[in-house]
Design a protein around this motif. Structure first.
Motif, PDB file in Angstrom:
ATOM      1  N   PHE A 112       4.701  -5.471   1.744  1.00 44.98           N
ATOM      2  CA  PHE A 112       5.335  -4.870   0.578  1.00 44.98           C
ATOM      3  C   PHE A 112       4.522  -5.165  -0.686  1.00 44.98           C
ATOM      4  O   PHE A 112       4.520  -4.357  -1.624  1.00 44.98           O
ATOM      5  CB  PHE A 112       6.760  -5.411   0.415  1.00 44.98           C
ATOM      6  N   GLU A 115       1.739  -2.644  -0.824  1.00 43.34           N
ATOM      7  CA  GLU A 115       2.265  -1.354  -1.256  1.00 43.34           C
ATOM      8  C   GLU A 115       2.533  -1.346  -2.761  1.00 43.34           C
ATOM      9  O   GLU A 115       2.315  -0.347  -3.449  1.00 43.34           O
ATOM     10  CB  GLU A 115       3.554  -1.048  -0.499  1.00 43.34           C
ATOM     11  N   TRP A 116       3.006  -2.482  -3.259  1.00 45.31           N
ATOM     12  CA  TRP A 116       3.367  -2.578  -4.667  1.00 45.31           C
ATOM     13  C   TRP A 116       2.142  -2.477  -5.582  1.00 45.31           C
ATOM     14  O   TRP A 116       2.212  -1.897  -6.675  1.00 45.31           O
ATOM     15  CB  TRP A 116       4.108  -3.895  -4.882  1.00 45.31           C
ATOM     16  N   THR A 128       0.164  -7.092 -11.258  1.00 46.44           N
ATOM     17  CA  THR A 128       1.085  -7.081 -10.117  1.00 46.44           C
ATOM     18  C   THR A 128       0.702  -8.143  -9.086  1.00 46.44           C
ATOM     19  O   THR A 128       1.569  -8.843  -8.558  1.00 46.44           O
ATOM     20  CB  THR A 128       1.112  -5.700  -9.441  1.00 46.44           C
TER      21      THR A 128
END
Length: 457
Positions: A112, A115-116, A128
Motif C-alpha cells: 500500500f 501504491e501511495w 510521502t
C-alpha cells in the motif's frame, strides 16, 4: 583491572567509530567487549565485589566463609544475570518486531505504501515516503523500517544521486520517528523498561523536536531534487514468494501487526510485565492470522517459507548481537565504578545536562548513536531533579543521540545500511546532508529546551 576494562571500552569506541574504514563489524566489536570484559571482571571479582557489593555479598554468604568460587557464583547470580536480563529483554523485543515486519512484508501488507507514493513528482514522492517512514519507525524498529523503505525507494528511483538524497531523507525520518516513542528505538525501550520515563510523557516531550529535526532537513533536501524524478514502476511488486492474499486480508494483517504494537504501552501499564512479552504476543497472534490466511496455498515449499519469518537473517542478527554486546559491555564498566566517577566529574565541572546532551549528540555522529546513548544512560541512576522519572536528562539523551547520529552517515546502523546500499561516501554526506541535519537538530534541541523549561516553571 579497571584500567584494562576501561582501555577495552575506549578501544571499542575507536573501532566502532572507524568501522567504515577498517571493515571490522560493529557487532563483532560489541560482542568482544561484552564477553571479554566480563571474563576480566570475574577473574578479579573479589576486589570488585568488595568495593561495589560488600553488604549484598555478606548477606548472600549467610555466614559461610568467602572463597574464590563463592565470589564467582555471587557475580553470576546477583550481578551478571541482571545485565543479561536487561539486554535479553531488548533483544527479544527487537526479534519480535523484526519478525512482525517480515511477516507483514512477506504477505504484501506494505505494498500500500508503494501504491501511495506512485508519482514522478519529486516533492510528493519525497514527502510521502518519509511520512510513511516516520510513522512506521515510531511503532517498529527504526533500522528495520529504514532498510525496508530504502529497498522500496531503490526499486523506484533510477538515478543514483536522487537515490542518495531520498535515501538520506529516509534515514533521518526513521531515526527521528523512532526516537519519540518508547518502542521505536532501543534507547527509548531501555529508558521505559528501567522506569526512567513513562510512555506518554516521553512522547509528549519529544514529538515536536523530532518532527522539526526531520521536517527542516527534508525541506532543504527537496530543494536539491529536480521537479521530475527518474522512476520505474513495475505493474505489481514482486517479493520472490509473491503474496496471494487479497486486499482485505492484507489490511487485516496490517491492522493486527501495527495496531498490536501500538497497544504495547497499554499492555505494559496494565500488566507491569516486560514490553517484549507484549511484542511476542502480537507476533504470535499475527502468525496465527498469517497461517489461517495462507492455509490454501498449494505449493508446500511456498507454505513452508511463509511459516518461518525471514527476520532472522544476517542483518537482523547483527543488530541484536550488537545491542547485546554493548549492553553487557556497559554493564561490566558500570560494575567497576568508573561510570559513577565520570558522573561525579560531570556534576563537578559541567553540571549542565544540556551541555552533556550536546556532547553526546556530537559523539554519536562519530562513534555510534546507540553506544553513546547507553553510555550516558549508564552514568546515572534514577534520582531527583533532571534525572528523576521523566526528568530532562533522559529526554535530552534520547533525542540528541538519535538525531545527532544522523549528522554523519557512520553515526548509526541505519546510516551504515544506507552507505552499503546506495554507495554513499562519507565526504558526499558531509557536504550535502550534515549542515541540513545540524540545523534541524539544533532547532529541535531549542524547542525541547523550551518545552522542558516551561514544564519546570
Amino acid at each position: 583491572m579497571t584500567l584494562i576494562i576501561v582501555a577495552m571500552l575506549v578501544l571499542a569506541y575507536l573501532l566502532i567509530a572507524t568501522g567504515h574504514l577498517t571493515g571490522v563489524n560493529k557487532a563483532a566489536i560489541a560482542m568482544f567487549l561484552g564477553t571479554v570484559g566480563w571474563v576480566v571482571y570475574v577473574c578479579w571479582g573479589a576486589d570488585f565485589v568488595t568495593a561495589q557489593h560488600a553488604a549484598d555479598y555478606r548477606e548472600w554468604l549467610g555466614g559461610n566463609v568467602s572463597t574464590s568460587e563463592s565470589v564467582k557464583y555471587f557475580i553470576y547470580d546477583c550481578v551478571f544475570l541482571n545485565y543479561v536480563g536487561r539486554a535479553a529483554a531488548i533483544v527479544m523485543f527487537l526479534l519480535a518486531t523484526m519478525a512482525t515486519v517480515e511477516l507483514l512484508n512477506n504477505n504484501g501488507c506494505f505494498d500500500f505504501i508503494t501504491e501511495w507514493i506512485r508519482t514522478r513528482n519529486s516533492k510528493r514522492l519525497l514527502w510521502t515516503i518519509t511520512i510513511a517512514t516516520f510513522i512506521l519507525s515510531a511503532n517498529l524498529d527504526n533500522l528495520t523500517t529504514a532498510t525496508m523503505m530504502l529497498v522500496i525507494m531503490h526499486k523506484i528511483l533510477q538515478n543514483s544521486r536522487q537515490r542518495m538524497l531520498v535515501g538520506s531523507a529516509i534515514l533521518l525520518a526513521a531515526n527521528c520517528g523512532g526516537c519519540f516513542t518508547v518502542i521505536g528505538d532501543p534507547i527509548g525501550l531501555i529508558l521505559w523498561g528501567d522506569g526512567a520515563v513513562t510512555a506518554s510523557r516521553f512522547s509528549a516531550y519529544l514529538l515536536l523536536p523530532a518532527l522539526l529535526a526531520w521536517v527542516i532537513p527534508t525541506i532543504l533536501i527537496n530543494r536539491e531534487l529536480p521537479d521530475r524524478l527518474d522512476t520505474a514502476w513495475s505493474p505489481s511488486p514482486y517479493r520472490g514468494d509473491d503474496t496471494r492474499l487479497n486486499r482485505w486480508q492484507r489490511l487485516v494483517m496490517l491492522f493486527v501487526g501495527i495496531g498490536g504494537l501500538w497497544f504495547i504501552p497499554t499492555f505494559h501499564n496494565i500488566t507491569k510485565l516486560a514490553p517484549f512479552l507484549g511484542a511476542l504476543c502480537v507476533l504470535s497472534v499475527l502468525w496465527v492470522v498469517n497461517e489461517a490466511f495462507n492455509r490454501k496455498l498449494i505449493d508446500s515449499g511456498l507454505m513452508s517459507s511463509r511459516r518461518i519469518p525471514h527476520a532472522l537473517q544476517y542483518g537482523a542478527i547483527q543488530q541484536m548481537l550488537f545491542v547485546m554486546g554493548i549492553m553487557l559491555g556497559m554493564g561490566v564498566v558500570t560494575e567497576t565504578g568508573v561510570w559513577a566517577d565520570v558522573a561525579d566529574w560531570f556534576d563537578t565541572y559541567i553540571h549542565d545536562v544540556w551541555l552533556i546532551g550536546i556532547g553526546a549528540g556530537l559523539l554519536s555522529s562519530i562513534v555510534d548513536s546507540f553506544t553513546i546513548a547507553i553510555s550516558n544512560i549508564s552514568l546515572y541512576k534514577i534520582g531527583v531533579g533532571d534525572i528523576s522519572v521523566n526528568g530532562a536528562y533522559w529526554s535530552i539523551i534520547a533525542y540528541s543521540t538519535a538525531v545527532g547520529g544522523c549528522l554523519l552517515s557512520v553515526g548509526s546502523i541505519s546510516g551504515i545500511a544506507l552507505m552499503k546500499m546506495e554507495h554513499v561516501k562519507l565526504g558526499w554526506y558531509v557536504k550535502h546532508l550534515t549542515p541540513k541535519v545540524f540545523l534541524g537538530w539544533i532547532v529541535g534541541f531549542i524547542v525541547l529546551w523550551l518545552e522542558l523549561n516551561m514544564v519546570n516553571i
